[in-house]
Design a protein around this motif. Structure first.
Motif, PDB file in Angstrom:
ATOM      1  N   TYR A 172      48.589  53.543  42.962  1.00 12.97           N
ATOM      2  CA  TYR A 172      47.604  53.359  41.894  1.00 12.97           C
ATOM      3  C   TYR A 172      48.269  52.784  40.650  1.00 12.97           C
ATOM      4  N   TYR A 173      49.413  53.332  40.279  1.00 14.21           N
ATOM      5  CA  TYR A 173      50.087  52.872  39.064  1.00 14.21           C
ATOM      6  C   TYR A 173      50.982  51.685  39.417  1.00 14.21           C
ATOM      7  N   THR A 174      50.826  50.596  38.671  1.00 14.11           N
ATOM      8  CA  THR A 174      51.466  49.322  39.026  1.00 14.11           C
ATOM      9  C   THR A 174      52.675  48.993  38.161  1.00 14.11           C
ATOM     10  N   TRP A 175      52.941  49.819  37.156  1.00 12.60           N
ATOM     11  CA  TRP A 175      54.075  49.576  36.251  1.00 12.60           C
ATOM     12  C   TRP A 175      54.648  50.920  35.828  1.00 12.60           C
ATOM     13  N   ASN A 176      55.971  50.974  35.640  1.00 13.99           N
ATOM     14  CA  ASN A 176      56.580  52.145  35.011  1.00 13.99           C
ATOM     15  C   ASN A 176      57.773  51.702  34.180  1.00 13.99           C
ATOM     16  N   ASN A 177      58.161  52.545  33.246  1.00 11.88           N
ATOM     17  CA  ASN A 177      59.209  52.170  32.291  1.00 11.88           C
ATOM     18  C   ASN A 177      60.622  52.467  32.783  1.00 11.88           C
ATOM     19  N   LYS A 178      60.751  52.850  34.060  1.00 10.76           N
ATOM     20  CA  LYS A 178      62.060  53.075  34.703  1.00 10.76           C
ATOM     21  C   LYS A 178      62.849  54.224  34.062  1.00 10.76           C
ATOM     22  N   GLN A 179      62.163  55.080  33.297  1.00  7.13           N
ATOM     23  CA  GLN A 179      62.821  56.228  32.702  1.00  7.13           C
ATOM     24  C   GLN A 179      62.723  57.432  33.643  1.00  7.13           C
ATOM     25  N   SER A 180      63.371  58.515  33.304  1.00 10.45           N
ATOM     26  CA  SER A 180      63.343  59.712  34.128  1.00 10.45           C
ATOM     27  C   SER A 180      62.818  60.895  33.334  1.00 10.45           C
ATOM     28  N   GLY A 181      62.418  61.945  34.055  1.00  7.27           N
ATOM     29  CA  GLY A 181      61.955  63.164  33.411  1.00  7.27           C
ATOM     30  C   GLY A 181      60.709  62.967  32.582  1.00  7.27           C
ATOM     31  N   ASN A 182      60.680  63.613  31.419  1.00  7.79           N
ATOM     32  CA  ASN A 182      59.502  63.546  30.544  1.00  7.79           C
ATOM     33  C   ASN A 182      59.309  62.179  29.896  1.00  7.79           C
ATOM     34  N   LYS A 183      60.342  61.354  29.938  1.00  9.35           N
ATOM     35  CA  LYS A 183      60.250  60.031  29.311  1.00  9.35           C
ATOM     36  C   LYS A 183      59.592  58.991  30.217  1.00  9.35           C
ATOM     37  N   ARG A 184      59.387  59.331  31.481  1.00  6.87           N
ATOM     38  CA  ARG A 184      58.836  58.362  32.433  1.00  6.87           C
ATOM     39  C   ARG A 184      57.327  58.195  32.220  1.00  6.87           C
ATOM     40  N   ILE A 185      56.889  56.956  32.056  1.00  7.11           N
ATOM     41  CA  ILE A 185      55.477  56.622  31.861  1.00  7.11           C
ATOM     42  C   ILE A 185      55.071  55.583  32.904  1.00  7.11           C
ATOM     43  N   SER A 186      53.925  55.799  33.526  1.00 11.66           N
ATOM     44  CA  SER A 186      53.391  54.843  34.500  1.00 11.66           C
ATOM     45  C   SER A 186      52.003  54.406  34.056  1.00 11.66           C
ATOM     46  N   ARG A 187      51.667  53.135  34.344  1.00 11.20           N
ATOM     47  CA  ARG A 187      50.356  52.613  33.960  1.00 11.20           C
ATOM     48  C   ARG A 187      49.783  51.724  35.056  1.00 11.20           C
ATOM     49  N   ARG A 188      48.468  51.646  35.088  1.00 13.28           N
ATOM     50  CA  ARG A 188      47.797  50.681  35.952  1.00 13.28           C
ATOM     51  C   ARG A 188      47.332  49.523  35.072  1.00 13.28           C
ATOM     52  N   ILE A 189      48.105  48.452  35.053  1.00 14.05           N
ATOM     53  CA  ILE A 189      47.803  47.309  34.186  1.00 14.05           C
ATOM     54  C   ILE A 189      47.756  45.993  34.955  1.00 14.05           C
ATOM     55  N   ASP A 190      48.143  46.015  36.219  1.00 11.34           N
ATOM     56  CA  ASP A 190      48.126  44.800  37.049  1.00 11.34           C
ATOM     57  C   ASP A 190      46.923  44.869  37.984  1.00 11.34           C
ATOM     58  N   ARG A 191      46.045  43.896  37.885  1.00  9.51           N
ATOM     59  CA  ARG A 191      44.797  43.913  38.656  1.00  9.51           C
ATOM     60  C   ARG A 191      44.413  42.506  39.092  1.00  9.51           C
ATOM     61  N   ALA A 192      43.411  42.456  39.990  1.00  8.10           N
ATOM     62  CA  ALA A 192      42.828  41.178  40.403  1.00  8.10           C
ATOM     63  C   ALA A 192      41.312  41.331  40.422  1.00  8.10           C
ATOM     64  N   PHE A 193      40.624  40.336  39.871  1.00  7.43           N
ATOM     65  CA  PHE A 193      39.165  40.335  39.808  1.00  7.43           C
ATOM     66  C   PHE A 193      38.618  39.046  40.413  1.00  7.43           C
ATOM     67  N   GLY A 194      37.436  39.149  41.003  1.00  5.01           N
ATOM     68  CA  GLY A 194      36.766  37.966  41.540  1.00  5.01           C
ATOM     69  C   GLY A 194      35.385  37.815  40.943  1.00  5.01           C
ATOM     70  N   ASN A 195      34.936  36.560  40.802  1.00  2.00           N
ATOM     71  CA  ASN A 195      33.560  36.341  40.369  1.00  2.00           C
ATOM     72  C   ASN A 195      32.627  36.509  41.566  1.00  2.00           C
ATOM     73  N   GLU A 196      31.343  36.279  41.369  1.00  2.00           N
ATOM     74  CA  GLU A 196      30.367  36.501  42.443  1.00  2.00           C
ATOM     75  C   GLU A 196      30.645  35.613  43.648  1.00  2.00           C
ATOM     76  N   ASP A 197      30.993  34.356  43.397  1.00  2.00           N
ATOM     77  CA  ASP A 197      31.281  33.440  44.504  1.00  2.00           C
ATOM     78  C   ASP A 197      32.518  33.873  45.283  1.00  2.00           C
ATOM     79  N   TRP A 198      33.520  34.370  44.575  1.00  2.00           N
ATOM     80  CA  TRP A 198      34.719  34.862  45.260  1.00  2.00           C
ATOM     81  C   TRP A 198      34.379  36.048  46.163  1.00  2.00           C
ATOM     82  N   MET A 199      33.611  36.981  45.634  1.00  2.00           N
ATOM     83  CA  MET A 199      33.281  38.171  46.404  1.00  2.00           C
ATOM     84  C   MET A 199      32.408  37.827  47.610  1.00  2.00           C
TER      85      MET A 199
END
Length: 330
Positions: A172-199
């Motif tokens: 689910y999470y696509t990025w992390n700051n490569k830290q350890s312990g309490n300093k480690r943060i992960s985020r979902r910021i990489d995505r792909a979207f399609g318009n109606e024709d694509w779908m």
């Protein structure tokens, strides 16, 4: 991407996944080193970039020219938008590769640019990349909780444009700051979207998030299979045949992915079970008992898959030999 070992890993990723078109972000490569770097990654491939809009070209689109014709439509500091035609089958689509800025204010121009572009797109369109923005409070793990201001501009852009997120699988999470312990943060910021024709055309295609490797982002991998749209005046049975034919490659890949390593998985489960049971014979700890149950469940799963695979292969052989009308049935 300036380090040689990173270039080698990107090259391996492209080759292993048989990629012929790719978007690369956060390249940090100086413009005069572009061609050398591309040749180290994918020799002879063509490249679009946004050096004229951003220092050190924040975004590259690279491709094998024998597979695609790619035409730049527009670019900006946070995105490149282009038209793509596949050479062998001739299918066409628009591609936008995004690398959003870090702040809410800086990203406002990205949302307005995308909305403006969408008014002139009349082909299937996929928008993919690192938006550096989130759509849900759960999109950040650890760190400061996500607030409404971080979500609303991105969410409004997706809604106004009528976009749908492409089906996906992986972490689910696509990025992390490569830290350890309490300093480690992960985020979902990489995505792909399609318009109606694509779908309509490729809504069945599933995007896969891979392991980050040498990056702090998960790579996104998408394989397109052209779907056959029903045309007026065409024979209905022919259209059914074409659809089944289009599924052949997809099903073959599914078969390879799901069943290729069944025997290996069974053998590994057997070895794990033997090891745990050897330990249990000395001391029956609760954690070992739990582990034994897990391994038995896994072994049962893979054994059933093996049985199903063998049954399907036998059925396929029966159909093949029967269709040939040979001595197998005499």
């Amino acid at each position: 991407m300036n380090k040689r070992y990173k270039q080698k890993e990107i090259k391996k990723c492209l080759q292993n996944n048989k990629v012929t078109l790719a978007g690369l972000i956060e390249t940090r490569v100086k413009e005069n080193n572009t061609r050398t770097t591309i040749n180290n990654i994918a020799a002879g491939w063509n490249c679009l970039n946004n050096y004229k809009d951003a220092v050190n070209g924040r975004i590259w689109i690279i491709w094998d020219d024998s597979w695609y014709e790619v035409k730049l439509i527009t670019s900006a500091t946070q995105m490149i938008h282009c038209y793509i035609q596949e050479r062998s089958k001739g299918f066409q689509f628009h591609l936008t590769v995004v690398y959003g800025f870090n702040t809410i204010e800086q990203r406002k121009s990205l949302w307005s640019d995308m909305i403006q572009i969408g008014q002139n797109v009349n082909h299937p369109w996929i928008i993919v990349g690192d938006f550096n923005a989130m759509l849900s409070p759960k999109d950040r793990l650890a760190g400061v909780p996500v607030n409404e201001n971080e979500i609303k501009d991105f969410s409004n852009c997706v809604k106004v444009m009528g976009l749908n997120e492409v089906q996906w699988k992986g972490n689910y999470y696509t990025w992390n700051n490569k830290q350890s312990g309490n300093k480690r943060i992960s985020r979902r910021i990489d995505r792909a979207f399609g318009n109606e024709d694509w779908m309509d055309k490729w809504g069945h295609v599933i995007l896969e998030y891979g392991n980050p490797g040498v990056s702090d982002h998960s790579p996104m991998h998408l394989i397109l299979h052209q779907t056959y749209q029903q045309e007026k005046g065409k024979d209905s049975m022919k259209m059914v045949w074409n659809k089944l034919k289009a599924l052949q490659h997809v099903l073959k890949q599914l078969n390879n992915r799901e069943f290729k390593y069944i025997n290996k998985q069974i053998e590994e489960a057997r070895n794990e079970l033997a090891e745990v049971q050897n330990q249990l014979s000395n001391q029956a700890k609760d954690d070992l008992i739990g582990k034994e149950k897990e391994i038995l469940t896994k072994l049962e799963k893979w054994s059933m898959l093996e049985e199903n695979a063998l049954r399907q292969k036998a059925r396929a052989m029966w159909i093949k030999l029967g269709d040939a009308n040979n001595k197998y049935f005499s």
